[in-house]
Design a protein around this motif. Structure first.
Motif, PDB file in Angstrom:
ATOM      1  N   SER A   1      19.664  87.679 -27.702  1.00  0.00           N
ATOM      2  CA  SER A   1      18.221  87.618 -26.971  1.00  0.00           C
ATOM      3  C   SER A   1      18.914  87.678 -25.252  1.00  0.00           C
ATOM      4  N   ILE A   2      18.010  88.532 -24.722  1.00  0.00           N
ATOM      5  CA  ILE A   2      18.222  88.701 -23.325  1.00  0.00           C
ATOM      6  C   ILE A   2      17.063  88.457 -22.593  1.00  0.00           C
ATOM      7  N   GLY A   3      17.487  87.875 -21.352  1.00  0.00           N
ATOM      8  CA  GLY A   3      16.478  87.488 -20.282  1.00  0.00           C
ATOM      9  C   GLY A   3      16.966  88.265 -19.230  1.00  0.00           C
ATOM     10  N   PHE A   4      15.975  88.987 -18.349  1.00  0.00           N
ATOM     11  CA  PHE A   4      16.561  89.399 -17.104  1.00  0.00           C
ATOM     12  C   PHE A   4      15.497  89.285 -16.051  1.00  0.00           C
ATOM     13  N   GLU A   5      16.002  89.360 -14.710  1.00  0.00           N
ATOM     14  CA  GLU A   5      15.253  89.264 -13.543  1.00  0.00           C
ATOM     15  C   GLU A   5      15.984  90.394 -12.483  1.00  0.00           C
ATOM     16  N   THR A   6      15.100  90.725 -11.686  1.00  0.00           N
ATOM     17  CA  THR A   6      15.375  91.829 -10.529  1.00  0.00           C
ATOM     18  C   THR A   6      15.043  91.200  -9.059  1.00  0.00           C
ATOM     19  N   PHE A   7      15.742  91.703  -8.163  1.00  0.00           N
ATOM     20  CA  PHE A   7      15.678  90.989  -6.664  1.00  0.00           C
ATOM     21  C   PHE A   7      15.777  92.389  -5.863  1.00  0.00           C
ATOM     22  N   ASN A   8      14.696  92.704  -5.003  1.00  0.00           N
ATOM     23  CA  ASN A   8      14.879  93.752  -4.296  1.00  0.00           C
ATOM     24  C   ASN A   8      15.340  93.823  -2.792  1.00  0.00           C
TER      25      ASN A   8
END
Length: 320
Positions: free
Chosen positions: A265-272
């Protein structure tokens, strides 16, 4: 049995350096002679050299020393002993500038063989100490089984990359990964089998990443990946690739029943560069996305902001 240390004797000046150091052969060293820069660079590219002894053709030898430094292998710091007329201060100045950060020493041209032997021995000992320290530093920051970063080291890199992205307005993505039902593997099989699974997953993670990406093992079956300069779409591609690579380990781990599924299971988030206040928030969002991926049955990736777009308030994490 290891071969005797190899000394590359670079007699660019042609004033009998080979004869001066020939006595080193009786002290257990192998000697390889070159008489010009091109020949020296060819030998450095082809041979595993332990020490370079060079008598540069030009006064100071800046061009030659710079070429030798660049030609040395990055993984093995080959020390350099520069032969010079010690009445001339230029070689010391040029050597200090050109060979900065590398093990090197200066020896007078008319020094006896005993001094050559002493200085070569000191250089070799310095390199060995530096390599030992490098190994110790690597062990302190990298996991023993997977060779990925340990939790504290990964967190430091996360902090550094977040700060750089924030300062320069760069994109950054964080992924967190848990193996599905890994506890059952440890219950049904010997713990050494579980360790093999962890090793294989670590290999799969490294194989899926770029040189600039950062991966760590956070503990047990939990991993994290930091993707600099990466937007949501590209991060999603990496997530999919990791899911496929880990799923592909099924049936390939020795000692594990072929029908025992391996997935993650993978969770991900981004930052600009400006839409999150800290690396803590980035990590908390990623952890929430990971929890959702596990709640939805695993073997999938979840993007944190997709939870917001679905109108969900991500529930507090309850999974380990």
């Amino acid at each position: 049995m290891n071969p005797a240390p190899l000394i590359l004797v670079c007699d660019h000046r042609g004033e009998g350096l080979a004869e001066k150091v020939s006595a080193l052969a009786s002290e257990g060293y192998r000697l390889e002679l070159t008489r010009g820069l091109r020949q020296t660079l060819e030998r450095l590219a082809r041979l595993e050299v332990n020490v370079v002894v060079i008598d540069p053709l030009a006064s100071g030898g800046g061009v030659e020393l710079d070429a030798v430094k660049r030609a040395r292998p990055k993984t093995w710091p080959v020390p350099v002993l520069v032969v010079a007329d010690t009445r001339d201060p230029l070689p010391a100045l040029v050597g200090a500038r050109t060979l900065e950060g590398a093990p090197w020493d200066l020896i007078r041209r008319d020094a006896p063989p005993e001094e050559f032997l002493l200085r070569i021995g000191l250089l070799k000992a310095q390199v060995e100490r530096e390599l030992e320290m490098s190994v110790l530093r690597h062990r302190a920051t990298h996991d023993d089984r997977t060779d990925l970063l340990r939790p504290h080291s990964f967190q430091e890199r996360l902090r550094e990359h977040f700060s750089a992205a924030q300062r320069h307005g760069l994109d950054l993505a964080l992924l967190m990964l848990d193996l599905d039902k890994f506890g059952q593997i440890n219950k049904l099989f010997d713990h050494t089998i579980g360790d093999l699974v962890i090793v294989q997953v670590g290999n799969a993670i490294r194989a899926a990443l770029r040189a600039e990406d950062v991966a760590g093992r956070l503990g047990g079956d939990e991993f994290a990946v930091l993707l600099p300069y990466t937007k949501k779409v590209d991060a999603a591609h990496v997530v999919q690739r990791l899911l496929e690579e880990i799923r592909g380990l099924t049936g390939r781990v020795s000692g594990l029943a072929p029908d025992t599924p391996i997935s993650a299971s993978i969770g991900f988030e981004t930052f600009n560069g400006s839409d999150l206040d800290s690396e803590v928030t980035l990590r908390l969002h990623t952890e929430e996305a990971l929890s959702q991926a596990k709640r939805r049955g695993g073997d999938q990736g979840v993007y944190y902001r997709s939870l917001e777009s679905e109108g969900q308030e991500p529930p507090p994490s309850s999974d380990g």
